[in-house]
Scaffold this active site. Structure first.
Site, PDB file in Angstrom:
ATOM      1  N   LYS A  76      26.386  31.624 -12.317  1.00 43.25           N
ATOM      2  CA  LYS A  76      26.439  30.460 -11.418  1.00 43.25           C
ATOM      3  C   LYS A  76      25.735  29.290 -12.108  1.00 43.25           C
ATOM      4  O   LYS A  76      24.522  29.245 -12.175  1.00 43.25           O
ATOM      5  CB  LYS A  76      25.783  30.730 -10.066  1.00 43.25           C
ATOM      6  CG  LYS A  76      26.260  29.649  -9.080  1.00 43.25           C
ATOM      7  CD  LYS A  76      25.348  29.355  -7.953  1.00 43.25           C
ATOM      8  CE  LYS A  76      24.146  28.533  -8.301  1.00 43.25           C
ATOM      9  NZ  LYS A  76      24.451  27.134  -8.698  1.00 43.25           N
ATOM     10  N   CYS A 119      12.570  21.664 -20.353  1.00 46.67           N
ATOM     11  CA  CYS A 119      11.386  22.402 -19.892  1.00 46.67           C
ATOM     12  C   CYS A 119      10.255  22.342 -20.918  1.00 46.67           C
ATOM     13  O   CYS A 119       9.089  22.520 -20.577  1.00 46.67           O
ATOM     14  CB  CYS A 119      11.769  23.848 -19.615  1.00 46.67           C
ATOM     15  SG  CYS A 119      12.563  24.611 -21.037  1.00 46.67           S
ATOM     16  N   GLU A 128       4.823  19.575 -12.482  1.00 45.73           N
ATOM     17  CA  GLU A 128       5.921  19.244 -13.390  1.00 45.73           C
ATOM     18  C   GLU A 128       6.729  18.084 -12.811  1.00 45.73           C
ATOM     19  O   GLU A 128       7.150  18.126 -11.655  1.00 45.73           O
ATOM     20  CB  GLU A 128       6.843  20.453 -13.565  1.00 45.73           C
ATOM     21  CG  GLU A 128       7.969  20.178 -14.540  1.00 45.73           C
ATOM     22  CD  GLU A 128       8.989  21.309 -14.615  1.00 45.73           C
ATOM     23  OE1 GLU A 128       9.478  21.749 -13.560  1.00 45.73           O
ATOM     24  OE2 GLU A 128       9.304  21.746 -15.737  1.00 45.73           O
TER      25      GLU A 128
HETATM   26  P1  NAD Z   1      16.583  24.733  -9.792  1.00 45.94           P
HETATM   27  O1  NAD Z   1      15.626  25.854  -9.684  1.00 45.94           O
HETATM   28  O2  NAD Z   1      16.671  23.757  -8.687  1.00 45.94           O
HETATM   29  O3  NAD Z   1      18.079  25.290  -9.964  1.00 45.94           O
HETATM   30  C1  NAD Z   1      18.432  26.185 -11.013  1.00 45.94           C
HETATM   31  C2  NAD Z   1      19.618  27.018 -10.581  1.00 45.94           C
HETATM   32  O4  NAD Z   1      19.229  27.869  -9.507  1.00 45.94           O
HETATM   33  C3  NAD Z   1      20.797  26.195 -10.063  1.00 45.94           C
HETATM   34  O5  NAD Z   1      21.996  26.811 -10.501  1.00 45.94           O
HETATM   35  C4  NAD Z   1      20.646  26.309  -8.558  1.00 45.94           C
HETATM   36  O6  NAD Z   1      21.846  26.132  -7.837  1.00 45.94           O
HETATM   37  C5  NAD Z   1      20.136  27.727  -8.416  1.00 45.94           C
HETATM   38  N1  NAD Z   1      19.394  28.022  -7.190  1.00 45.94           N
HETATM   39  C6  NAD Z   1      18.687  27.161  -6.395  1.00 45.94           C
HETATM   40  N2  NAD Z   1      18.127  27.837  -5.359  1.00 45.94           N
HETATM   41  C7  NAD Z   1      18.471  29.142  -5.502  1.00 45.94           C
HETATM   42  C8  NAD Z   1      18.167  30.332  -4.782  1.00 45.94           C
HETATM   43  N3  NAD Z   1      17.401  30.310  -3.681  1.00 45.94           N
HETATM   44  N4  NAD Z   1      18.657  31.510  -5.224  1.00 45.94           N
HETATM   45  C9  NAD Z   1      19.415  31.558  -6.350  1.00 45.94           C
HETATM   46  N5  NAD Z   1      19.746  30.471  -7.073  1.00 45.94           N
HETATM   47  C10 NAD Z   1      19.274  29.267  -6.666  1.00 45.94           C
HETATM   48  O7  NAD Z   1      16.268  24.029 -11.181  1.00 45.94           O
HETATM   49  P2  NAD Z   1      16.932  22.711 -11.764  1.00 45.94           P
HETATM   50  O8  NAD Z   1      16.416  21.543 -10.997  1.00 45.94           O
HETATM   51  O9  NAD Z   1      18.411  22.910 -11.872  1.00 45.94           O
HETATM   52  O10 NAD Z   1      16.359  22.702 -13.266  1.00 45.94           O
HETATM   53  C11 NAD Z   1      15.146  22.119 -13.621  1.00 45.94           C
HETATM   54  C12 NAD Z   1      14.048  23.165 -13.730  1.00 45.94           C
HETATM   55  O11 NAD Z   1      14.417  24.149 -14.676  1.00 45.94           O
HETATM   56  C13 NAD Z   1      12.736  22.605 -14.227  1.00 45.94           C
HETATM   57  O12 NAD Z   1      11.685  23.129 -13.444  1.00 45.94           O
HETATM   58  C14 NAD Z   1      12.634  23.110 -15.656  1.00 45.94           C
HETATM   59  O13 NAD Z   1      11.325  23.235 -16.165  1.00 45.94           O
HETATM   60  C15 NAD Z   1      13.313  24.419 -15.548  1.00 45.94           C
HETATM   61  N6  NAD Z   1      13.772  24.871 -16.855  1.00 45.94           N
HETATM   62  C16 NAD Z   1      13.092  25.865 -17.509  1.00 45.94           C
HETATM   63  C17 NAD Z   1      13.494  26.282 -18.775  1.00 45.94           C
HETATM   64  C18 NAD Z   1      12.766  27.374 -19.530  1.00 45.94           C
HETATM   65  O14 NAD Z   1      13.311  27.867 -20.498  1.00 45.94           O
HETATM   66  N7  NAD Z   1      11.566  27.761 -19.131  1.00 45.94           N
HETATM   67  C19 NAD Z   1      14.610  25.682 -19.386  1.00 45.94           C
HETATM   68  C20 NAD Z   1      15.260  24.672 -18.705  1.00 45.94           C
HETATM   69  C21 NAD Z   1      14.841  24.276 -17.444  1.00 45.94           C
END
Ligand code: NAD
Length: 469
Positions: A168, A276, A368
């Protein structure tokens, strides 16, 4: 309208939702949203394909990974276009990093898996050896900041280890995943091995909770990671989490200042700070603090602003600019919204921003932000720099700027982060462990660590009878 990809076919079910161009704010596509029936169908398709895929020799699966890499090369321009449309990234970054890394992910994990030996342990009269089996069906949930790079980073090792997957992508960035679905179909990948469904977090939640999903790999925010952990707790599903960061950069007075300033410009502003691994806290040794701040602020004015992914995310970043002021920060550069006088004025831009003057306990320095912004503070001693860098709830990445070799090792080994860079940033060898501690995640992916997460070991112990002599 973008359709799901289930059992090797497009599936046009579920109501539509819009995707916006971050550059202009205009709607660029409509996408089907997965409802419970679609999620169930995707998991069933993956389950149906799981046994044959797992039974295939790893060398053959590695061959499929190489074919997918070739498929990505053949559709390179379409992937670039899809990624650009959804994210508004610079063309150069998409062409040189995002899509090439997708190719590298498939090639690297094909090699690593095909070469991996099993473990064997010998005692007198006892042989134990370990075989690894895939989990079955893995849910792959990824964010919007590096959509293709992160999706393939998880897909390639999950598949080559013998799992089938339901992916997803983020609701903001489904485009490159849709092209990848066509690549899988065109390559003739067995139906159901890769399934891709679209939707908001609610669709992700349905997916991870589905009893037919055996393990979850997730990259995204810490808040969502927590929700997923709750959702899978009752079934004790294995999880791999790559979550948020609040990464520190430490600049020592013995550094090459030109390199440290330019490196920090990259580590703070790349992808509009929406990586990130980006630096949001800089600590600079006092003798060079004023000069460093002046040079970084001057460079911040020159950096091309990049759009935030969505109107909501822009509001979030701007709320932190306001928070900095209300907490008493001095703004050295940016702090507002750029005015271009063209089509970008309706897009989701914020100014590259540098602030100073806040304590490490301020909310601004602990949460963050995920935008093109950093706080700069001074320090005196090495010990103080280590304490400052290690402060806070996250532990993803840290960057050191020094020309003292002893110091680089000494400090690097004391930083509480999953990744430490010295005199560089963002440089990656795909064989090395990647991930963070504390609120930054659980587990490591990369190289053998990825294959370990995407499989379960079984230890077989045999008593060897000694013949009478
Ligand atoms: P997010 O957590 O809002 O969403 C990520 C994914 O999870 C999306 O596909 C979203 O639809 C899905 N999602 C949301 N709620 C969910 C739930 N309850 N159950 C299952 N899936 C769900 O994150 P974002 O805003 O898309 O991305 C930014 C974040 O990602 C930042 O915090 C960043 O630091 C982090 N990030 C971390 C890394 C790493 O390698 N550590 C890499 C890239 C991004």
């Amino acid at each position: 309208m973008l359709t799901h990809f289930i059992g090797g076919r497009p599936v046009a079910e579920g109501k539509g939702f819009p995707v916006h161009d971050p550059v202009t704010g205009a709607v660029i596509r409509q996408v089907h949203e997965a409802d419970p029936e679609v999620v169930d169908r995707a998991v069933r398709a993956a389950r149906q394909a799981a046994r044959d895929w797992a039974a295939m020799p790893v060398g053959e699966r590695a061959g499929w990974m190489r074919r997918l890499a070739e498929g990505i090369e053949a559709r390179f321009d379409d992937l670039v276009a899809a990624e650009l449309a959804d994210t508004g990234k610079p063309l150069d970054q998409t062409r040189t990093l995002d899509i090439p890394r997708g190719i590298a992910n498939f090639r690297a994990f094909a090699e690593i898996a095909a070469q991996r030996p099993d473990d064997a342990f010998h005692l007198s009269g006892v042989l134990s050896y370990t075989v690894r089996r895939p989990h079955g069906v893995v849910a792959v949930i990824v964010p919007w900041n590096l959509p293709f790079l992160l999706m393939t980073w998880k897909l390639a090792p999950a598949l080559v280890a013998g799992n089938t997957v339901v992916v997803k992508p983020s609701e903001n960035t489904p485009g490159s995943a849709a092209v990848f679905a066509e690549i899988c179909a065109d390559a003739g990948l067995p139906a159901g091995v890769v399934n891709i469904i679209y939707g908001y977090g609610s669709a992700g939640q349905l997916l991870v909770e589905h009893p037919g999903v055996d393990a979850v790999t997730f990259t995204g925010s810490t808040r969502t990671g927590t929700a997923i952990m709750h959702a899978v707790a009752d079934r004790v599903k294995p999880v791999s989490f790559e979550l948020g960061g609040k990464n520190a950069g430490v600049v020592f007075e013995d550094c090459d200042l030109d390199r440290a300033v330019e490196g920090s410009v990259k580590s703070v502003f790349t992808n509009g700070g929406q990586v990130c691994l980006c630096t949001e806290r800089l600590y600079v040794q006092r003798p060079i603090f004023e000069e460093f701040c002046a040079r970084l602020a001057a460079r911040a004015h020159e950096v091309d602003p990049q759009p935030m992914i969505s109107a909501e995310h822009r509001e979030k970043v701007l709320s932190y600019y306001a928070l900095a002021r209300s907490e008493g920060a001095k703004v050295l550069a940016g702090g507002g919204v750029p005015a271009f006088g063209d089509h970008r004025d309706s897009g989701y831009y914020v100014e590259p921003t540098v602030v100073t003057g806040l304590s490490e306990w301020s909310r601004f320095n602990r949460e963050e932000i995920f935008g093109p912004v950093c706080h700069v503070a001074s320090f005196d001693s090495e010990a103080e720099a280590i304490d400052l860098a290690n402060a806070g709830d996250y532990g993803l990445a840290a960057t050191l700027w020094t020309s003292n070799l002893d110091r680089a090792h000494r400090v690097g080994q004391r930083l509480e982060a999953g990744l430490v860079w010295v005199n560089t940033w963002y440089l990656r060898d795909l064989r090395t462990p990647f991930g963070g501690l504390r609120l930054s995640g659980i587990g490591r992916e990369g190289g053998i660590q990825s294959l370990d997460f995407y499989s379960e070991p079984t230890t077989i112990t045999i008593k060897l009878e000694q013949p009478d002599v």
